[in-house]
Design a protein around this motif. Structure first.
Motif, PDB file in Angstrom:
ATOM      1  N   ASN A 123      -7.819   6.152   0.879  1.00 20.18           N
ATOM      2  CA  ASN A 123      -6.666   6.486   0.018  1.00 20.18           C
ATOM      3  C   ASN A 123      -5.494   5.526   0.170  1.00 20.18           C
ATOM      4  OD1 ASN A 123      -8.064   8.705  -1.016  1.00 20.18           O
ATOM      5  ND2 ASN A 123      -7.260  10.073   0.587  1.00 20.18           N
ATOM      6  N   TRP A 124      -5.779   4.308   0.558  1.00 26.22           N
ATOM      7  CA  TRP A 124      -4.725   3.292   0.585  1.00 26.22           C
ATOM      8  C   TRP A 124      -4.716   2.508  -0.712  1.00 26.22           C
ATOM      9  CZ3 TRP A 124      -3.655  -0.182   5.434  1.00 26.22           C
ATOM     10  CH2 TRP A 124      -2.892   0.548   6.356  1.00 26.22           C
ATOM     11  N   PRO A 125      -3.548   2.228  -1.291  1.00 27.66           N
ATOM     12  CA  PRO A 125      -3.488   1.304  -2.423  1.00 27.66           C
ATOM     13  C   PRO A 125      -3.847  -0.099  -1.948  1.00 27.66           C
ATOM     14  CG  PRO A 125      -1.277   1.873  -1.681  1.00 27.66           C
ATOM     15  CD  PRO A 125      -2.225   2.760  -0.927  1.00 27.66           C
ATOM     16  N   ARG A 126      -4.361  -0.892  -2.866  1.00 27.06           N
ATOM     17  CA  ARG A 126      -4.795  -2.243  -2.512  1.00 27.06           C
ATOM     18  C   ARG A 126      -3.649  -3.058  -1.913  1.00 27.06           C
ATOM     19  NH1 ARG A 126      -9.030  -4.979  -0.709  1.00 27.06           N
ATOM     20  NH2 ARG A 126      -9.123  -7.131  -1.512  1.00 27.06           N
ATOM     21  N   ARG A 127      -2.446  -2.856  -2.432  1.00 24.57           N
ATOM     22  CA  ARG A 127      -1.299  -3.622  -1.940  1.00 24.57           C
ATOM     23  C   ARG A 127      -1.055  -3.363  -0.459  1.00 24.57           C
ATOM     24  NH1 ARG A 127       4.010  -2.595  -1.080  1.00 24.57           N
ATOM     25  NH2 ARG A 127       5.484  -4.339  -1.321  1.00 24.57           N
ATOM     26  N   ARG A 128      -1.173  -2.099  -0.028  1.00 26.43           N
ATOM     27  CA  ARG A 128      -0.915  -1.791   1.379  1.00 26.43           C
ATOM     28  C   ARG A 128      -2.021  -2.356   2.270  1.00 26.43           C
ATOM     29  NH1 ARG A 128       0.569   4.049   4.167  1.00 26.43           N
ATOM     30  NH2 ARG A 128       0.887   3.197   6.261  1.00 26.43           N
ATOM     31  N   GLU A 129      -3.261  -2.306   1.782  1.00 24.97           N
ATOM     32  CA  GLU A 129      -4.347  -2.888   2.570  1.00 24.97           C
ATOM     33  C   GLU A 129      -4.138  -4.388   2.750  1.00 24.97           C
ATOM     34  OE1 GLU A 129      -9.200  -3.584   2.415  1.00 24.97           O
ATOM     35  OE2 GLU A 129      -8.294  -1.949   1.259  1.00 24.97           O
ATOM     36  N   GLU A 201      -5.147   8.030   4.971  1.00 23.23           N
ATOM     37  CA  GLU A 201      -3.741   8.116   4.585  1.00 23.23           C
ATOM     38  C   GLU A 201      -3.265   9.566   4.576  1.00 23.23           C
ATOM     39  OE1 GLU A 201       0.067   6.783   3.022  1.00 23.23           O
ATOM     40  OE2 GLU A 201      -1.420   6.290   4.545  1.00 23.23           O
TER      41      GLU A 201
END
Length: 244
Positions: A123-129, A201
């Protein structure tokens, strides 16, 4: 296990119950930074009902690193040989703690890692990963450490490790604290192992991570890296002059 809290009233009882069920022999130390949402009161209720749970109340929000240092000092004074850390929001799954404990057999610090083979995030957005992966790559390049997830906060330390890395001189108070302790452990010639975990998340409450926090962490890491590289250059130049 040291569990720092600030405004985790929605999560604390749930995560402590899971931890106690998954690892009945582990004691839990909640370190609360005077949460205005009543987290400290919930922690006291848990401690009153379970002798394996205790609480430290701090008088202000002093940062993640400061809370951990307070908890580590308390655990060391109490004589624990293994001291761990984990978040209170459910992102670190207590059911996977056995992986870390097994790896401690031949390590001084074990990290539950998102970025080794078998590790994952949910459940992480790609930006945070990308931010986390990029930040850890930056740490490896600048500080010269081989740890894939130096910013991770799911860990087990041997008592001897915390005693050797001079906690009294740690000045990191925010999330960069995690990277600081990894670097100190490696610089002390100790062994760090990473085991894969599934990082989930949070679904309740607000994350304490922000762009400002991430920027401050990268700034501190840059300062350390440049200082360390400067030290190595001076040492190399000094060594070269000595051979003439």
């Amino acid at each position: 296990m040291v569990v720092p809290t600030y405004d985790e009233a929605l999560n604390l009882a749930w995560i402590v119950e899971r931890l106690r069920r998954a690892q009945p022999d582990f004691d839990v130390l909640v370190v609360d930074d005077d949460s205005p949402d009543g987290t400290g009161r919930i922690a006291d209720e848990l401690a009153a009902a379970d002798p394996h749970v205790s609480v430290l109340h701090r008088t202000a929000k002093g940062g993640l690193g400061a809370a951990y240092l307070h908890g580590f000092a308390h655990a060391l004074d109490a004589g624990y040989d293994v001291i761990g850390e984990m978040d209170a929001d459910g992102s670190h799954q207590p059911e996977q703690l056995d992986r870390l404990y097994a790896a401690l057999a031949d390590a001084d610090l074990v990290i539950g890692s998102r970025w080794v083979p078998g590790g994952s995030v949910v459940n992480w957005p790609r930006r945070r990963e990308l931010l986390s992966r990029g930040g850890n790559l930056y740490v490896r390049l600048l500080l010269g450490v081989r740890v894939r997830d130096a910013t991770a906060g799911f860990r087990l330390f041997r008592r001897t490790t915390l005693e050797k890395i001079d906690l009294a001189t740690v000045r990191s108070t925010g999330y960069v604290f995690q990277t600081d302790l990894v670097a100190r452990t490696l610089n002390a010639g100790l062994t760090v192992r990473e085991v894969p975990i599934e990082f989930v998340e949070r679904v309740r409450g607000d994350s304490k991570m922000s762009g400002a926090v991430a920027t401050e962490s990268l700034k501190r890491i840059t300062e350390w890296g440049l200082r360390e590289r400067s030290r190595r250059v001076r040492a190399a130049l000094g060594s070269g002059r000595g051979r003439r």
